[in-house]
Design a protein around this motif. Sequence first.
Motif, PDB file in Angstrom:
ATOM      1  N   VAL A   1       6.372  13.975  -0.576  1.00 33.77           N
ATOM      2  CA  VAL A   1       5.623  12.948  -0.160  1.00 33.77           C
ATOM      3  C   VAL A   1       5.727  11.311  -1.014  1.00 33.77           C
ATOM      4  O   VAL A   1       5.570  11.609  -2.170  1.00 33.77           O
ATOM      5  N   GLN A   2       5.989  10.514  -0.166  1.00 34.38           N
ATOM      6  CA  GLN A   2       6.391   9.460  -0.771  1.00 34.38           C
ATOM      7  C   GLN A   2       5.271   8.715  -1.676  1.00 34.38           C
ATOM      8  O   GLN A   2       5.382   8.155  -2.870  1.00 34.38           O
ATOM      9  N   SER A   3       4.015   8.780  -1.636  1.00 31.76           N
ATOM     10  CA  SER A   3       2.887   8.542  -2.083  1.00 31.76           C
ATOM     11  C   SER A   3       2.697   9.161  -3.652  1.00 31.76           C
ATOM     12  O   SER A   3       1.971   8.450  -4.413  1.00 31.76           O
ATOM     13  N   THR A   4       2.946  10.448  -3.498  1.00 30.12           N
ATOM     14  CA  THR A   4       2.955  11.115  -4.784  1.00 30.12           C
ATOM     15  C   THR A   4       4.184  11.776  -5.603  1.00 30.12           C
ATOM     16  O   THR A   4       4.029  12.101  -6.749  1.00 30.12           O
ATOM     17  N   GLY A   5       5.061  11.568  -4.834  1.00 30.11           N
ATOM     18  CA  GLY A   5       6.336  12.152  -5.374  1.00 30.11           C
ATOM     19  C   GLY A   5       6.493  13.712  -5.494  1.00 30.11           C
ATOM     20  O   GLY A   5       7.382  14.293  -5.663  1.00 30.11           O
ATOM     21  N   ARG A   6       5.371  14.306  -4.744  1.00 28.16           N
ATOM     22  CA  ARG A   6       5.477  15.901  -4.832  1.00 28.16           C
ATOM     23  C   ARG A   6       5.995  16.502  -3.608  1.00 28.16           C
ATOM     24  O   ARG A   6       6.003  15.700  -2.582  1.00 28.16           O
ATOM     25  N   LEU A   7       6.459  17.575  -3.615  1.00 27.47           N
ATOM     26  CA  LEU A   7       6.787  18.522  -2.441  1.00 27.47           C
ATOM     27  C   LEU A   7       5.779  18.746  -1.693  1.00 27.47           C
ATOM     28  O   LEU A   7       4.670  19.169  -2.146  1.00 27.47           O
TER      29      LEU A   7
ATOM     30  N   PRO B   1       8.169  26.038  -0.633  1.00 30.63           N
ATOM     31  CA  PRO B   1       9.652  27.053  -0.629  1.00 30.63           C
ATOM     32  C   PRO B   1      10.572  26.435  -1.630  1.00 30.63           C
ATOM     33  O   PRO B   1      10.490  25.208  -1.703  1.00 30.63           O
ATOM     34  N   SER B   2      11.604  27.383  -1.730  1.00 34.78           N
ATOM     35  CA  SER B   2      12.849  26.869  -2.533  1.00 34.78           C
ATOM     36  C   SER B   2      13.547  26.026  -1.612  1.00 34.78           C
ATOM     37  O   SER B   2      14.611  26.949  -1.171  1.00 34.78           O
ATOM     38  N   SER B   3      13.551  24.897  -1.214  1.00 28.32           N
ATOM     39  CA  SER B   3      14.192  24.405  -0.054  1.00 28.32           C
ATOM     40  C   SER B   3      15.769  23.768  -0.568  1.00 28.32           C
ATOM     41  O   SER B   3      15.798  23.187  -1.664  1.00 28.32           O
ATOM     42  N   GLY B   4      16.607  24.006   0.383  1.00 27.27           N
ATOM     43  CA  GLY B   4      17.953  23.460   0.054  1.00 27.27           C
ATOM     44  C   GLY B   4      18.228  22.029   0.450  1.00 27.27           C
ATOM     45  O   GLY B   4      18.991  21.435  -0.038  1.00 27.27           O
ATOM     46  N   VAL B   5      17.144  21.513   1.176  1.00 24.34           N
ATOM     47  CA  VAL B   5      17.091  20.318   1.650  1.00 24.34           C
ATOM     48  C   VAL B   5      15.930  19.711   1.476  1.00 24.34           C
ATOM     49  O   VAL B   5      14.908  20.222   1.967  1.00 24.34           O
ATOM     50  N   ILE B   6      15.736  18.573   0.794  1.00 21.92           N
ATOM     51  CA  ILE B   6      14.335  17.885   0.461  1.00 21.92           C
ATOM     52  C   ILE B   6      14.580  16.249   0.861  1.00 21.92           C
ATOM     53  O   ILE B   6      15.606  15.694   0.390  1.00 21.92           O
ATOM     54  N   VAL B   7      13.792  15.915   1.720  1.00 20.12           N
ATOM     55  CA  VAL B   7      13.735  14.518   1.954  1.00 20.12           C
ATOM     56  C   VAL B   7      12.298  14.028   1.834  1.00 20.12           C
ATOM     57  O   VAL B   7      11.405  14.535   1.686  1.00 20.12           O
ATOM     58  N   ASP B   8      12.674  12.534   2.200  1.00 17.50           N
ATOM     59  CA  ASP B   8      11.064  11.561   1.967  1.00 17.50           C
ATOM     60  C   ASP B   8      10.822  11.031   3.321  1.00 17.50           C
ATOM     61  O   ASP B   8       9.723   9.925   3.048  1.00 17.50           O
ATOM     62  N   ALA B   9      11.034  11.414   4.370  1.00 19.84           N
ATOM     63  CA  ALA B   9      10.674  10.917   5.735  1.00 19.84           C
ATOM     64  C   ALA B   9      10.508  12.004   6.489  1.00 19.84           C
ATOM     65  O   ALA B   9      11.456  12.888   6.676  1.00 19.84           O
TER      66      ALA B   9
END
Length: 307
Positions: free
Chosen positions: A200-206, A222-230
């Motif tokens: 989440v762009q506003s908080t930086g949290r998953l 989840p322990s994600s292999g891909v994390i994006v911010d959009a």
Amino acid sequence: MKEQVAVERLTGLFAFARAGSLGSYTAAARSLGVSPSAVSKSVQRLEQRLGLSLFTRTTRSLTLTAEGRELHEHAVKLLRDAEAIEQIATAVRAEPSGTLRIATSLPIGLHLIAPSLPAFRTRHPKVIVDIRLDDHYVDIVEQGIDVAVRLGELADSRLLSRRLAPLRLCAFAAPSYLAARGTPSHPDEIEAHDTVNLRVQSTGRLFRWPFRVGDREIEIVPSSGVIVDASEAVIATTVAGGGIGIIAAFIAEAYVARGELVPVLADYAIERHGITALWPESRRGNPAVRAFIDHIQNAARRIAGLR
């Protein structure tokens, strides 16, 4: 000549009100549908008539002077009254027409509003739709917006609102991924799969994945292999077979219809943060506003029923 002077004063006051609210001639011009130079000249003529400097100008900023701040509130009220008169006159006409200024976020604009516009304009060809896509909060009264479509129940005493539909959050995956890795039957099985998550762009949290299990609402990260911010990147990676992702139903609908995504754990999907339309009191009687809200509510409710 007196009538011309009076019109020029009103034009200058309107330009001053909008520029003072938005902080730039360019933004004021975009809102008023004129050129930045026209706004600048109108304000300069107003300053000359009043014998006051209303703005402190630099190459990068436009700031109200002390005298400007004192006059700005009155100019804004004048502009709102003028817009209200225009809206009342518009309401007298039965057929929706004119320019409809809509503000919304990029995901809602791309996946809910834009696909519904051809049908809307087929029914109301005299309405010109002007959409402003911005994920940041905008003051729709100050910026002259007719309708905003947002997530959540947003309180603003100056605005009217209608909840269009619930926001349904569900897990989705590409058929190719599920064919290779199998389909989970319970949220507890998510950890055994590749997942794509949103930061989440506003908080930086998953983003915490919500599920309804029985009468309880649970959340997992989840322990994600891909994390994006959009959210668009979540969709693109998931469609490409990168794993399971949580996606709003109104975004996923078109991909499901094309066979690019399949709902996963649909029985555990959850509804939260309704999709809401908001509009100023001055637009209450505007036929184009009423027609658009009815139209987009039908589209949102249809998508909310996606399974």
